[in-house]
Structure formats: C-alpha cells, structure tokens
Scaffold this motif. Structure first.
Motif, PDB file in Angstrom:
ATOM      1  N   CYS A   7       0.839  -1.189   0.000  1.00 39.65           N
ATOM      2  CA  CYS A   7       0.000   0.000   0.000  1.00 39.65           C
ATOM      3  C   CYS A   7       0.885   1.255   0.000  1.00 39.65           C
ATOM      4  O   CYS A   7       1.854   1.328   0.755  1.00 39.65           O
ATOM      5  N   CYS A  65       0.287   2.976   3.802  1.00 41.70           N
ATOM      6  CA  CYS A  65       0.708   2.380   5.078  1.00 41.70           C
ATOM      7  C   CYS A  65       1.786   1.318   4.889  1.00 41.70           C
ATOM      8  O   CYS A  65       2.269   0.752   5.862  1.00 41.70           O
ATOM      9  N   THR A  67       1.658  -1.703   4.047  1.00 39.56           N
ATOM     10  CA  THR A  67       1.403  -3.125   4.317  1.00 39.56           C
ATOM     11  C   THR A  67       1.321  -3.860   2.987  1.00 39.56           C
ATOM     12  O   THR A  67       1.007  -3.266   1.946  1.00 39.56           O
ATOM     13  N   CYS A  84      -4.464  -0.117   0.233  1.00 35.75           N
ATOM     14  CA  CYS A  84      -5.081  -1.283   0.883  1.00 35.75           C
ATOM     15  C   CYS A  84      -6.517  -0.956   1.307  1.00 35.75           C
ATOM     16  O   CYS A  84      -6.915   0.207   1.354  1.00 35.75           O
ATOM     17  N   CYS A 121      -6.862   1.421   4.398  1.00 35.70           N
ATOM     18  CA  CYS A 121      -6.613   2.837   4.095  1.00 35.70           C
ATOM     19  C   CYS A 121      -7.778   3.405   3.281  1.00 35.70           C
ATOM     20  O   CYS A 121      -8.210   4.531   3.508  1.00 35.70           O
TER      21      CYS A 121
HETATM   22 ZN   LIG Z   1      -2.789   0.986   3.557  1.00 40.44          ZN
END
Ligand SMILES: [Zn+2]
Ligand SMILES: [Zn+2]
Length: 246
Positions: free
Chosen positions: A23, A26, A28, A35, A38
C-alpha cells in the motif's frame, strides 16, 4: 555479481516485488496500490447532485445550481469529495513532491470509470483542463496532464483497443493566466474563466474531459462550451474529487 548482465526486466521484477506489492500509504503488503483499510478512510462522494456530483445531504436530487442552469456536459464522474486524505494527496501531487500518488489515485478513478461505463459507450478522446504555461514553468509540470497520461495508461491495460485516446498535444489550451480558483470569492471564480481557454486541434464527437477537482464548475462549463462549439457532440467530465459547498 556482474551488474551489466542484470537485465532491465529483472530489475523491473525486483523493483515491483519490493515497492509495488504494498500500500502506498501504510506500506502493508497488498495486491492493490491502496489497501482496503486505508481506502475505508477515503471520503467517498456517495450523496451528491444527480448531474454535477456536488456533495449534498440528500441523495438523488438536482442541486439548486443545476436546477437554475443545467451544465452542458452529459455526465460527470467524481468518486471522492475534496476533503481529508484526498485533499492531502491532490495537494501533494500539485506541488510536485507527491507525484508517486498519481498511480494509486488513477487506479481508483479508472476502477470507478470501468464500473460506470459498463453499460454505455466509452468516449473516443481524453482531454484535460490544462494549467497556464507560466504556472507549468513555476511548478515544473502540469498535474492534470500527468494524471491524465497515467489514467490513459491504466485504462488501456483494462480496455485495450476500446480505450479512449489521449492526443499527443492537448487541443485545449489555457491562454490567460488567471488567479488560483480557491483564492477567489465565488462571484469572482464564476467570472474568472472567461476567455482563458481556447481550442487548437481536432476534437472527437464523444470527449472525456479530465480535471483533478471541480469547485464551482465554471472553468469546466467554459471548457465544455468550447468543446461543443469545436465539434464535440457529447462531453463527459472525469474528476477525482468534487469540492463540498462551504
Ligand atoms: Zn494501507
Ligand atoms: Zn448539480
């Protein structure tokens, strides 16, 4: 390792595995550029005017502005409201430090467009509302051109031959350097776009006009009228976000 033997394809693969399966916000691990968690924080434009997509409190109504004078574009797409994280990302792209956010935003917009055009024909041409050359010189780039270019690439991956084309040179030109819209009062903003744009180039019958955000709609309406006069039969507006009324 002999770096000269490392192929460009391999470098691209390594780059993608490190940077692109995560993402953008963030970091991840995920398959899309933003993601799910988010994206839940993004200000979706769910209740809006049926025609101009101005955020409203009630769904399925025509706003007062459209009831008074219906804008001449056929359809308008604006998946987000210009606030919160969307406002931060667009500002960051505009002032050139956040151009890496162009890709995730265009992926979100293209998914919205693909869904919206599933039952109707795509425009033939993508044009964008350009900045004035002096403004481009100051900032080093034109953000609507950069976003429209990436958007056309993303759409092409999904649509292939059906994809609207982005002309090499945008036939819509900004010829008068006006003040930034957000720094003016509404009355001034409505007056502002007169004679600021002109058309120089071929216009398709069905055009998509991209802008990152729409505030009063007066710039867009001015450009749509020029496009209709220059031969377009139908103009659809593609936006990332629509500004809520103050
Ligand atoms: Zn994210
Ligand atoms: Zn409206």
């Amino acid at each position: 390792m002999d770096w000269k033997k490392l192929s460009t394809t391999k470098i691209t693969q390594v780059y993608k595995s490190i940077f692109l399966n995560q993402c953008y916000l963030c970091q991840t691990h995920c398959q899309s550029t933003i993601c799910k968690t988010c994206h839940e924080g993004f200000p979706l434009n769910l209740t809006h005017c049926l025609h101009c997509k101005r955020p409203t409190h009630l769904p399925n109504i025509l706003c007062g502005h459209c009831q008074t004078s219906l804008p001449t574009y056929q359809l308008c797409f604006a998946p987000y409201r210009f606030e919160g994280i969307i406002k931060t990302l667009i500002h960051s792209i505009k002032f050139n430090q956040g151009t890496h956010y162009i890709r995730p935003l265009t992926e979100l917009l293209s998914a919205h467009l693909i869904d919206s055009y599933s039952k109707q024909s795509w425009p033939e041409q993508i044009l964008y509302v350009p900045s004035h050359p002096n403004r481009i010189k100051e900032r080093g780039f034109c953000q609507t051109q950069a976003i429209a270019t990436q958007l056309a690439k993303t759409l092409k991956q999904h649509l292939g031959e059906q994809c609207p084309s982005l002309p090499k040179t945008n036939p819509l030109k900004k010829v008068k350097n006006t003040h930034a819209q957000h720094s003016l009062a509404r009355k001034e903003r409505l007056k502002n776009p007169q004679n600021s744009y002109l058309i120089n180039g071929a216009i398709a019958e069905h055009v998509a006009l991209f802008d990152d955000i729409m505030t009063t709609g007066s710039t867009i309406e001015h450009c749509v009228k020029l496009l209709l006069k220059a031969g377009a039969k139908r103009v659809d507006i593609w936006l990332i976000a629509r500004t809520p009324d103050k």
